[in-house]
Design a protein around this motif. Structure first.
Motif, PDB file in Angstrom:
ATOM      1  N   ARG A  42      12.135   2.037  -1.418  1.00 39.68           N
ATOM      2  CA  ARG A  42      11.307   1.736  -0.157  1.00 39.68           C
ATOM      3  C   ARG A  42      11.833   2.732   1.240  1.00 39.68           C
ATOM      4  N   ASN A 138       4.082   5.743  -1.213  1.00 49.81           N
ATOM      5  CA  ASN A 138       3.393   4.959  -1.970  1.00 49.81           C
ATOM      6  C   ASN A 138       3.150   5.390  -3.257  1.00 49.81           C
ATOM      7  N   GLU A 141       7.176   4.770  -4.450  1.00 50.76           N
ATOM      8  CA  GLU A 141       7.732   3.668  -5.683  1.00 50.76           C
ATOM      9  C   GLU A 141       6.872   3.004  -7.062  1.00 50.76           C
ATOM     10  N   GLU A 167      -2.187   7.097  -7.783  1.00 50.75           N
ATOM     11  CA  GLU A 167      -1.495   6.806  -5.628  1.00 50.75           C
ATOM     12  C   GLU A 167      -3.142   7.295  -5.374  1.00 50.75           C
TER      13      GLU A 167
END
Length: 240
Positions: A42, A138, A141, A167
């Motif tokens: 992140r 995102n 992650e 995603e």
């Protein structure tokens, strides 16, 4: 001390009880490791890319995954896009040309080149891309989460593919899902492809010089039947 419920299958719960393993300690260690990895990726995907190697800050990425990200950044800058988006990462996966994600796409009857043709054109900006977009951050992650769930200590192109499929906001995920890349089936294809690669390596007695090609040779013979079996089993027990 706060408690977190962890749900297990009946078989696993029984095995845990019989083994007497320290559940709390194991779960704490696993969660601690997972939190550190997600936090690291992140922090690596927020802020400007800066100079030098932009992939140096991406933890646990394989060389192919790093190459894929570099191609994505180059493509975003060539497009004049203000951000590196999921569409650029999908472009990087395809253009890298020899990774597990491509073999998985081919095995699930998805044409990688068609995916690129279906991607929307990038929006040109005033300066070259120097940041990852929110959806791409995102996706990174989610890729890390998929790797952790599979028990892997690295992020390969196959995990990046899963991150893109999972995603919801980026262009790449929309194009992949429209082409039939549903998350559950893609995850099963990745697991089957990796299992096929391990089997091939064990049969060969050494690591093949071209792992992706080794997996491709197994697709027609082993991957498709295994995917069909996984799908039947998951539907039988009501997993979606």
């Amino acid at each position: 001390m706060p408690k977190i419920n962890v749900y297990l299958s009946d078989e696993l719960a029984e095995a845990v009880r019989d083994s007497g393993v320290p559940v709390s300690a194991i779960c704490q260690r696993a969660l601690e490791t997972s939190v550190k990895r997600v936090t690291a990726i992140r922090s690596a995907t927020i802020g400007e890319l800066g100079g030098g190697d932009p992939t140096a800050r991406l933890p646990h990425f394989t060389e192919r995954a790093r190459t894929t990200v570099k191609i994505a950044i180059e493509q975003a800058r060539a497009d004049g896009s203000p951000l590196v988006g999921t569409e650029h990462l999908l472009h990087g996966i395809v253009k890298e040309g020899n990774n597990m994600a491509l073999r998985v796409l081919t095995a699930t009857d998805i044409d990688p080149q068609r995916l690129l043709a279906d991607l929307p054109a990038s929006t040109a900006g005033d300066h070259p891309a120097d940041k990852f977009s929110g959806p791409l951050a995102n996706a990174f992650e989610l890729a890390m989460t998929e790797a952790i769930t599979m028990g892997h200590n690295y992020i390969g192109c196959e995990h990046l593919l899963l991150g893109l499929v999972a995603e919801q906001d980026g262009a790449a995920g929309q194009v992949l899902r429209a082409a039939g890349a549903e998350l559950r089936s893609t995850r099963g294809a990745v697991s089957a492809a990796l299992a096929g690669f391990v089997h091939h390596r064990e049969q060969a007695g050494s690591k093949p010089s071209d792992p992706a090609a080794a997996v491709a040779a197994l697709v027609g013979k082993q991957l498709k039947p295994l995917l069909d079996r996984l799908d039947r089993l998951e539907r039988h027990v009501g997993l979606e």
